[in-house]
Design an enzyme around this catalytic site. Structure first.
Site, PDB file in Angstrom:
ATOM      1  N   HIS A   9       0.821  -1.220   0.000  1.00 47.52           N
ATOM      2  CA  HIS A   9       0.000   0.000   0.000  1.00 47.52           C
ATOM      3  C   HIS A   9       0.856   1.271   0.000  1.00 47.52           C
ATOM      4  O   HIS A   9       0.490   2.261  -0.616  1.00 47.52           O
ATOM      5  CB  HIS A   9      -0.947  -0.005   1.206  1.00 47.52           C
ATOM      6  N   CYS A  65       7.652  -0.116  -1.825  1.00 48.73           N
ATOM      7  CA  CYS A  65       6.899  -0.023  -0.561  1.00 48.73           C
ATOM      8  C   CYS A  65       7.078   1.403  -0.059  1.00 48.73           C
ATOM      9  O   CYS A  65       7.512   2.278  -0.820  1.00 48.73           O
ATOM     10  CB  CYS A  65       7.347  -1.090   0.444  1.00 48.73           C
ATOM     11  N   GLY A  66       6.747   1.659   1.183  1.00 46.81           N
ATOM     12  CA  GLY A  66       6.842   3.028   1.666  1.00 46.81           C
ATOM     13  C   GLY A  66       8.264   3.562   1.610  1.00 46.81           C
ATOM     14  O   GLY A  66       8.517   4.664   1.135  1.00 46.81           O
ATOM     15  N   GLY A  68      11.054   1.427   0.550  1.00 45.06           N
ATOM     16  CA  GLY A  68      11.902   0.611  -0.321  1.00 45.06           C
ATOM     17  C   GLY A  68      12.673  -0.445   0.459  1.00 45.06           C
ATOM     18  O   GLY A  68      13.274  -1.350  -0.122  1.00 45.06           O
ATOM     19  N   GLY A  70      11.593  -2.754   3.012  1.00 43.30           N
ATOM     20  CA  GLY A  70      10.964  -4.072   3.177  1.00 43.30           C
ATOM     21  C   GLY A  70      10.969  -4.893   1.901  1.00 43.30           C
ATOM     22  O   GLY A  70      11.283  -6.091   1.907  1.00 43.30           O
ATOM     23  N   HIS A  98      28.099  -2.094 -11.137  1.00 43.06           N
ATOM     24  CA  HIS A  98      28.913  -2.922 -10.240  1.00 43.06           C
ATOM     25  C   HIS A  98      28.187  -4.193  -9.806  1.00 43.06           C
ATOM     26  O   HIS A  98      28.809  -5.227  -9.641  1.00 43.06           O
ATOM     27  CB  HIS A  98      29.279  -2.139  -8.970  1.00 43.06           C
ATOM     28  N   ARG A 133      36.559  -7.726 -11.529  1.00 36.78           N
ATOM     29  CA  ARG A 133      36.412  -7.631 -10.071  1.00 36.78           C
ATOM     30  C   ARG A 133      34.941  -7.676  -9.649  1.00 36.78           C
ATOM     31  O   ARG A 133      34.605  -8.272  -8.616  1.00 36.78           O
ATOM     32  CB  ARG A 133      37.112  -6.385  -9.525  1.00 36.78           C
TER      33      ARG A 133
END
Ligand code: RB5
Length: 143
Positions: A9, A65-66, A68, A70, A98, A133
């Site tokens: 939400h 999400c609210g 980012g 979770g 990277h 690398r």
């Protein structure tokens, strides 16, 4: 590109805007929900998106999400997923160069739409550098 989208939400409004933006750019979108701003649990949406990307059904995933946070934690639980919570264009670019990140997590409550669109555009168009690398580090993550 084939892109899987999902949100809770807190990310719903931004997901809906990004759906329009991505379609305008010509991408093929599948929306895994949620479908309104009624409260839900972000793992129920971020995990299926990440699984579908890991299974090769989509080129990339975008989860919102609210904050980012979770959705990023959730997506990174799926083997083969390298998710980034990109809160700037610079982080977005580096996550591709990277980290060859295949899932983008965004915080719908912290990003204005123009900034989110820039982050998404850069993330979709920046290639992995392919440097030894970075490849070595990614292989270590996979192990
Ligand atoms: C939901 O209120 C919120 O916790 C969620 O959207 C996300 O920000 C979690 O990281």
């Amino acid at each position: 590109m084939k892109i899987a989208l999902g949100s809770d939400h807190g990310g719903f409004a931004l997901k809906e805007e990004l759906k329009k933006y991505l379609s305008k750019l010509g991408h093929e979108i599948k929306d895994f929900g949620t479908t309104s701003d009624a409260a839900v649990d972000y793992p129920d949406f971020a995990y299926p998106v990440a699984e579908a990307v890991a299974q090769g059904k989509f080129d990339r995933g975008i989860v919102v999400c609210g904050s980012g946070v979770g959705v990023c934690i959730t997506a990174n639980k799926v083997k083969g997923i390298r998710a980034v919570n990109a809160f700037s264009v610079e982080i977005s670019k580096q996550s591709r160069e990277h980290g060859d990140c295949n899932v983008l997590a965004l915080g719908g409550r912290y990003l204005a739409l123009p900034e989110a669109e820039k982050i998404v555009a850069v993330w979709l168009t920046t290639p992995f550098s392919g440097d030894d690398r970075h490849l070595r580090r990614i292989r270590k993550i996979e192990k």
